[in-house]
Design a protein around this motif. Structure first.
Motif, short mmCIF file in Angstrom:
data_model
loop_
_atom_site.label_atom_id
_atom_site.label_comp_id
_atom_site.label_asym_id
_atom_site.label_seq_id
_atom_site.Cartn_x
_atom_site.Cartn_y
_atom_site.Cartn_z
N ILE A 45 0.78 -1.45 -0.05
CA ILE A 45 -0.01 -0.40 0.65
C ILE A 45 1.07 1.32 0.33
O ILE A 45 2.06 0.87 0.90
CB ILE A 45 -0.79 0.32 1.34
N ILE A 81 -1.75 -4.36 -0.03
CA ILE A 81 -3.15 -4.01 -1.17
C ILE A 81 -4.22 -5.07 -0.22
O ILE A 81 -4.84 -5.19 -0.11
CB ILE A 81 -3.13 -4.16 -2.19
N THR A 165 -4.93 4.28 2.51
CA THR A 165 -5.40 3.54 3.43
C THR A 165 -6.33 2.33 3.12
O THR A 165 -6.04 1.22 2.98
CB THR A 165 -4.45 3.46 4.65
N THR A 168 -7.44 1.71 -0.37
CA THR A 168 -6.66 0.23 -0.85
C THR A 168 -7.41 -0.83 0.05
O THR A 168 -7.54 -2.02 -0.78
CB THR A 168 -5.08 0.92 -0.52
N LEU A 169 -7.69 -0.72 0.97
CA LEU A 169 -7.99 -2.63 1.67
C LEU A 169 -9.12 -3.10 1.68
O LEU A 169 -8.99 -4.11 1.44
CB LEU A 169 -7.22 -2.00 2.95
N GLY A 172 -8.97 -3.57 -1.90
CA GLY A 172 -7.93 -5.54 -1.56
C GLY A 172 -9.17 -6.49 -1.24
O GLY A 172 -9.70 -7.37 -1.84
#
Length: 454
Positions: A45, A81, A165, A168-169, A172
């Motif tokens: 990330i 990710i 963050t 992105t997480l 994912g």
């Protein structure tokens, strides 16, 4: 008496596999999806110093972060990710399943069939999004406050880093949820389980290399190495045996008259698995036990913490008697709790009575439900003790025998269970393919015989 299906399954061969083009396409799709997942575990990330985070992670790898890292295939260690992996979806599924057994509205929705199942799946996706966002924000805050010998983990903390963050997480996790559903529909096996399985197995080669390297350098004796390998094979064989074990209750159906014809009474079995709860009890017990331990470790590491807190952390450390005792007690509790959630003896007894089935010597209705609950309670005792033994054994080996035992209890159970389920589905596809071939041959023979008579 062996059934025709069992005879056909015993005759499955590689020739049948070579002719099953649809099955080969499904396997290739599954492998391709898992390769995409593995590539994502190496994409970091943005905004995180990899060297600083690796040093910070190393000090906390024995806590809940270490367990999540095993399930995520090393993505947590690299803060990739896919660091959240599919865990928010699993948590959401368990929560929705528990709520379904407690909420009359959700229970009625579940009984509506396909439409109700789709609606419950949609609720699960929404809850996954909420849980993933909550966990991702907590990770962002934790990263901003983390420091190591290499410096600060986050070079430019602030709301922009937190937003990127979280996006992105969460992205994912949602992608992995979609990928798992695609594997289930177009591939072989349960997609969500296979993603976790791929993450666990990904660390096996390096663990075996480290094990043999320790034996080569003399840190691990040859006898202990051979004993460890033999023990691992024995445990895998025991897991396969117990996961397939069933207690079958004989069910009788009375004679039926349809029109002028009298049909003979039939007999079947009600299979009760020895381990009805699966791998859920170890997952719940590990999460609940490691979470307060990790929080206490963070508190004591940052400010020293009070002396009693340090004593609690030491007493609840991996391999300590108090830790093992609480872990075993929680596994046994959740084994009974989750079995009661997924299997309702009263509903089973009502369904048997509606279809005219009964247990020999047991009155239909309430007495049947009591007998099923009686049997289920006693086999659950064996299943709970089996789960506790498999999960505690690695901790004992690691703490008292200084063995780098890679496959922990939960990860070993997941790996073996997913392998058995996937192989079973491959056999089902091959069986269906052979049935189709037999039907086509029968049709051709029928057409040939009719043409000859003409």
């Amino acid at each position: 008496m062996v059934s025709a299906a069992e005879q056909l399954a015993a005759n499955l061969n590689l020739g049948a596999f070579a002719k099953a083009q649809d099955l080969k396409n499904r396997i290739w799709f599954t492998l391709g999806a898992l390769v995409i997942y593995r590539l994502g575990t190496f994409i970091p990330i943005p905004g995180v110093d990899a060297a600083a985070f690796a040093a910070a992670f190393k000090s906390q790898s024995s806590g809940i972060l270490g367990m999540f890292n095993v399930f995520a295939g090393g993505a947590v260690e690299r803060m990739a990710i896919f660091a959240l992996n599919i865990m928010p979806y699993i948590s959401a599924s368990i929560i929705i399943q528990l709520m379904t057994s407690m909420s009359p509205k959700l229970e009625a929705l579940k009984k509506e069939g396909e439409s109700g199942r789709k609606q419950i799946n949609q609720y699960t996706r929404y809850l996954t999004l909420v849980l993933a966002a909550f966990q991702a924000y907590g990770i962002a805050i934790g990263l901003e406050g983390s420091r190591s010998e290499a410096g600060s983990v986050v070079g430019d903390p602030g709301w922009f880093f937190r937003a990127t963050t979280v996006i992105t997480l969460v992205g994912g996790t949602m992608f992995l949820m979609w990928l798992g559903e695609q594997i289930t529909q177009r591939g072989v096996g349960n997609g969500i389980s296979l993603i976790i399985f791929a993450g666990i197995v990904a660390g096996l080669p390096s663990a075996l290399v480290g094990l043999f390297e320790m034996a080569r350098t003399g840190a691990l004796s040859t006898f202990l190495l051979l004993a460890l390998l033999a023990l691992m094979l024995a445990v895998v064989a025991a897991i396969v045996f117990i996961e397939r074990a069933q207690r079958r209750l004989l069910i009788q159906y009375p004679k039926r008259q349809v029109g002028n014809r009298m049909f003979q009474g039939d007999a079947s079995h009600l299979p009760l698995k020895l381990n009805s709860a699966g791998v859920i009890p170890p997952i719940f017990a590990s999460s609940l036990l490691l979470l307060p331990i990790t929080a206490a470790q963070f508190s004591s590491a940052q400010g020293g913490g009070p002396e009693w807190l340090q004593n609690v952390v030491a007493a609840l450390g991996n391999g300590q008697p108090l830790h093992i005792a609480i872990y075993v007690a929680m596994i046994i509790f959740f084994a009974f709790f989750y079995t009661a959630v997924v299997f309702n003896p009263k509903d089973t007894a009502d369904n048997l009575r509606k279809h005219g089935g009964f247990l020999p010597g047991i009155r239909p209705g309430e007495k049947t439900a009591e007998y099923i609950d009686y049997v289920l309670t006693r086999i659950t005792v064996v299943g709970a003790l089996y789960l506790a033994a498999v999960c505690v054994m690695p901790e004992i080996l690691t703490s008292y025998a200084a063995v780098p035992f890679y496959f922990g209890g939960t990860s070993l159970l997941i790996a073996v269970s997913v392998t058995m389920d996937t192989v079973s589905q491959i056999q089902s596809h091959l069986l269906a393919h052979q049935y189709e071939g037999l039907i086509k041959k029968a049709k051709l023979r029928g057409a040939t015989s009719r043409g000859g008579r003409r």
